[in-house]
Write a protein that holds these residues in place. Structure first.
Motif, PDB file in Angstrom:
ATOM      1  N   LEU A  92      11.503  -9.504  -4.764  1.00 31.88           N
ATOM      2  CA  LEU A  92      11.648  -9.078  -3.378  1.00 31.88           C
ATOM      3  C   LEU A  92      12.466 -10.091  -2.596  1.00 31.88           C
ATOM      4  CD1 LEU A  92      10.872  -7.067  -1.140  1.00 31.88           C
ATOM      5  CD2 LEU A  92       8.834  -8.473  -0.730  1.00 31.88           C
ATOM      6  N   SER A  93      13.371  -9.584  -1.751  1.00 35.92           N
ATOM      7  CA  SER A  93      14.171 -10.433  -0.870  1.00 35.92           C
ATOM      8  C   SER A  93      14.423  -9.678   0.427  1.00 35.92           C
ATOM      9  CB  SER A  93      15.511 -10.794  -1.523  1.00 35.92           C
ATOM     10  OG  SER A  93      16.305  -9.627  -1.702  1.00 35.92           O
ATOM     11  N   GLN A  94      14.765 -10.410   1.472  1.00 35.76           N
ATOM     12  CA  GLN A  94      15.078  -9.728   2.726  1.00 35.76           C
ATOM     13  C   GLN A  94      16.332  -8.873   2.628  1.00 35.76           C
ATOM     14  OE1 GLN A  94      14.883 -11.537   6.559  1.00 35.76           O
ATOM     15  NE2 GLN A  94      12.884 -12.461   6.201  1.00 35.76           N
ATOM     16  N   PRO A  95      17.381  -9.288   1.883  1.00 36.82           N
ATOM     17  CA  PRO A  95      18.515  -8.382   1.718  1.00 36.82           C
ATOM     18  C   PRO A  95      18.114  -7.029   1.136  1.00 36.82           C
ATOM     19  CG  PRO A  95      19.182 -10.584   1.115  1.00 36.82           C
ATOM     20  CD  PRO A  95      17.702 -10.643   1.374  1.00 36.82           C
ATOM     21  N   GLN A 127       7.560 -15.663  -7.191  1.00 36.43           N
ATOM     22  CA  GLN A 127       8.302 -14.547  -6.613  1.00 36.43           C
ATOM     23  C   GLN A 127       7.377 -13.347  -6.438  1.00 36.43           C
ATOM     24  OE1 GLN A 127      11.374 -14.029  -9.622  1.00 36.43           O
ATOM     25  NE2 GLN A 127      12.923 -14.947  -8.285  1.00 36.43           N
ATOM     26  N   VAL A 128       7.781 -12.454  -5.542  1.00 33.89           N
ATOM     27  CA  VAL A 128       7.120 -11.153  -5.422  1.00 33.89           C
ATOM     28  C   VAL A 128       7.936 -10.173  -6.252  1.00 33.89           C
ATOM     29  CG1 VAL A 128       6.403  -9.308  -3.869  1.00 33.89           C
ATOM     30  CG2 VAL A 128       6.287 -11.704  -3.107  1.00 33.89           C
ATOM     31  N   VAL A 129       7.365  -9.679  -7.332  1.00 35.07           N
ATOM     32  CA  VAL A 129       8.073  -8.758  -8.224  1.00 35.07           C
ATOM     33  C   VAL A 129       7.755  -7.326  -7.808  1.00 35.07           C
ATOM     34  CG1 VAL A 129       8.373  -7.991 -10.612  1.00 35.07           C
ATOM     35  CG2 VAL A 129       8.021 -10.426 -10.109  1.00 35.07           C
ATOM     36  N   VAL A 130       8.821  -6.548  -7.615  1.00 32.22           N
ATOM     37  CA  VAL A 130       8.675  -5.192  -7.078  1.00 32.22           C
ATOM     38  C   VAL A 130       9.294  -4.181  -8.035  1.00 32.22           C
ATOM     39  CG1 VAL A 130       9.328  -3.659  -5.176  1.00 32.22           C
ATOM     40  CG2 VAL A 130       8.733  -6.031  -4.716  1.00 32.22           C
ATOM     41  N   LEU A 131       8.632  -3.048  -8.194  1.00 33.04           N
ATOM     42  CA  LEU A 131       9.224  -1.916  -8.911  1.00 33.04           C
ATOM     43  C   LEU A 131      10.150  -1.209  -7.923  1.00 33.04           C
ATOM     44  CD1 LEU A 131       9.383  -0.044 -11.395  1.00 33.04           C
ATOM     45  CD2 LEU A 131       7.448   1.226 -10.434  1.00 33.04           C
ATOM     46  N   ASN A 148       8.603   0.648  -5.074  1.00 30.23           N
ATOM     47  CA  ASN A 148       8.370  -0.278  -3.969  1.00 30.23           C
ATOM     48  C   ASN A 148       6.922  -0.742  -3.885  1.00 30.23           C
ATOM     49  OD1 ASN A 148      11.076  -0.382  -2.972  1.00 30.23           O
ATOM     50  ND2 ASN A 148      10.770   1.678  -2.144  1.00 30.23           N
ATOM     51  N   HIS A 149       6.277  -0.802  -5.056  1.00 31.18           N
ATOM     52  CA  HIS A 149       4.960  -1.407  -5.137  1.00 31.18           C
ATOM     53  C   HIS A 149       5.081  -2.779  -5.796  1.00 31.18           C
ATOM     54  CE1 HIS A 149       3.439   2.740  -4.417  1.00 31.18           C
ATOM     55  NE2 HIS A 149       2.491   2.079  -3.798  1.00 31.18           N
ATOM     56  N   ILE A 150       4.204  -3.690  -5.418  1.00 32.26           N
ATOM     57  CA  ILE A 150       4.237  -5.059  -5.908  1.00 32.26           C
ATOM     58  C   ILE A 150       3.475  -5.160  -7.226  1.00 32.26           C
ATOM     59  CG2 ILE A 150       3.534  -7.437  -5.429  1.00 32.26           C
ATOM     60  CD1 ILE A 150       3.843  -6.775  -2.439  1.00 32.26           C
ATOM     61  N   LEU A 151       4.159  -5.691  -8.244  1.00 37.04           N
ATOM     62  CA  LEU A 151       3.544  -5.859  -9.560  1.00 37.04           C
ATOM     63  C   LEU A 151       2.662  -7.107  -9.564  1.00 37.04           C
ATOM     64  CD1 LEU A 151       3.405  -4.895 -12.545  1.00 37.04           C
ATOM     65  CD2 LEU A 151       5.285  -6.497 -13.002  1.00 37.04           C
ATOM     66  N   PHE A 183       1.213  -1.899 -16.635  1.00 38.34           N
ATOM     67  CA  PHE A 183       1.672  -2.562 -15.416  1.00 38.34           C
ATOM     68  C   PHE A 183       0.662  -2.285 -14.305  1.00 38.34           C
ATOM     69  CE2 PHE A 183       5.253  -1.321 -18.014  1.00 38.34           C
ATOM     70  CZ  PHE A 183       6.078  -2.441 -18.022  1.00 38.34           C
ATOM     71  N   ASP A 184       0.061  -3.350 -13.768  1.00 36.53           N
ATOM     72  CA  ASP A 184      -0.908  -3.214 -12.684  1.00 36.53           C
ATOM     73  C   ASP A 184      -0.266  -3.654 -11.372  1.00 36.53           C
ATOM     74  OD1 ASP A 184      -4.007  -2.796 -13.694  1.00 36.53           O
ATOM     75  OD2 ASP A 184      -2.725  -3.697 -15.237  1.00 36.53           O
ATOM     76  N   PHE A 185      -0.350  -2.779 -10.378  1.00 34.15           N
ATOM     77  CA  PHE A 185       0.266  -3.019  -9.076  1.00 34.15           C
ATOM     78  C   PHE A 185      -0.803  -3.187  -8.000  1.00 34.15           C
ATOM     79  CE2 PHE A 185       3.167  -0.620 -11.696  1.00 34.15           C
ATOM     80  CZ  PHE A 185       4.406  -1.170 -11.448  1.00 34.15           C
ATOM     81  N   GLU A 186      -0.344  -3.572  -6.806  1.00 39.22           N
ATOM     82  CA  GLU A 186      -1.254  -3.618  -5.667  1.00 39.22           C
ATOM     83  C   GLU A 186      -1.830  -2.232  -5.405  1.00 39.22           C
ATOM     84  OE1 GLU A 186      -0.085  -7.267  -2.695  1.00 39.22           O
ATOM     85  OE2 GLU A 186       0.714  -5.293  -2.253  1.00 39.22           O
ATOM     86  N   ASN A 187      -2.956  -2.215  -4.704  1.00 36.31           N
ATOM     87  CA  ASN A 187      -3.634  -0.970  -4.342  1.00 36.31           C
ATOM     88  C   ASN A 187      -4.085  -0.189  -5.572  1.00 36.31           C
ATOM     89  OD1 ASN A 187      -3.119  -1.498  -1.570  1.00 36.31           O
ATOM     90  ND2 ASN A 187      -1.065  -0.641  -1.793  1.00 36.31           N
ATOM     91  N   GLU A 188      -4.351  -0.930  -6.678  1.00 39.55           N
ATOM     92  CA  GLU A 188      -4.937  -0.368  -7.896  1.00 39.55           C
ATOM     93  C   GLU A 188      -4.068   0.713  -8.539  1.00 39.55           C
ATOM     94  OE1 GLU A 188      -8.917   0.885  -7.091  1.00 39.55           O
ATOM     95  OE2 GLU A 188      -9.604  -1.137  -6.604  1.00 39.55           O
ATOM     96  N   LYS A 189      -2.768   0.655  -8.319  1.00 41.59           N
ATOM     97  CA  LYS A 189      -1.855   1.571  -9.002  1.00 41.59           C
ATOM     98  C   LYS A 189      -1.537   1.011 -10.385  1.00 41.59           C
ATOM     99  CE  LYS A 189       0.300   3.754  -5.016  1.00 41.59           C
ATOM    100  NZ  LYS A 189      -0.181   5.099  -5.394  1.00 41.59           N
TER     101      LYS A 189
END
Length: 229
Positions: A92-95, A127-131, A148-151, A183-189
């Motif tokens: 994840l980045s601001q750009p 880092q924040v790794v994002v799908l 756009n979920h965080i891994l 792959f486990d993401f935030e919010n139990e996805k």
């Protein structure tokens, strides 16, 4: 000794800090005591008055810049990505958030915005790794709504950064006893792929989408060179 857990800061370089974390500013005005911190440079020493265990003590603290968890800019950096059976992972980045326009802080997914604006790295190279995308195929069908979920974890291991995820994936491919990629993401996805089916689909996905390599050159130069040769 530095600050300890449950310390209450009462003074910063002799200036009294109020219960609401503010200090006097321009006569009768008040401002958050971060203003005093902002007058310092990295490596400077601040003397803090601290309420500790019912007593007020003085503590000298060497200040260090906070490292933002999410980079504000990516100038002169190689774009990083890892693709696994059509699942596209990036840091994840601001750009990246700017893709949602000038008002990205209102329009982008809330969890990503919060990480960007308030997150600070607690570990080296964190880092924040994002799908970021799901390239459609038979093995990824139905997962396109998970972007756009965080891994958080891969096959049970916490993911520190994108390079770490890549190394965990390589280990999973090399281990014959591993049958599934989880792959486990935030919010139990959760996304689970059968490894054999993923292996068969990966080459077809890259070919169909005209992607020369499943990993960026800065993460794995040898694998990238072999894929693009």
């Amino acid at each position: 000794a530095g600050l300890e857990r449950l310390d209450v800061i009462t003074h910063f370089d002799g200036v009294e800090v109020g219960n609401d974390s503010t200090v006097t500013f321009r006569g009768r005005e008040r401002i958050t005591f971060d203003y005093l911190v902002s007058q310092k440079f990295g490596g400077d020493v601040a003397t803090l008055g601290v309420l500790r265990g019912g007593e007020v003590v003085q503590v000298d603290v060497t200040l260090k810049p906070l490292k933002h968890l999410v980079p504000v800019q990516l100038y002169d950096r190689c774009p990083q990505y890892v693709i696994e059976a059509g699942l596209v992972f990036i840091p994840l980045s601001q750009p990246y958030l700017h893709e949602w326009g000038d008002h990205w802080y209102n329009n982008a997914p809330r969890s990503l915005v919060v990480k960007s604006l308030t997150g600070y790295a607690e570990k080296e190279d964190e880092q924040v790794v994002v799908l970021s995308n799901v390239l459609m195929s038979t093995v990824t069908q139905g997962y396109q709504y998970s972007i756009n979920h965080i891994l958080l974890r891969f096959n049970g291991d916490d993911v520190l950064n994108l390079a770490h995820l890549h190394s965990l994936m390589r280990a999973a491919w090399a281990e014959e006893s591993v049958e599934y990629l989880r792959f486990d993401f935030e919010n139990e996805k959760v996304i689970v792929l059968e490894k054999e089916a993923a292996a068969k689909a990966s080459a077809d996905i890259l070919s169909a989408y005209r992607i020369p390599s499943p990993v960026s050159a800065c993460l794995d130069p040898e694998a990238h060179s072999a894929a693009t040769a």
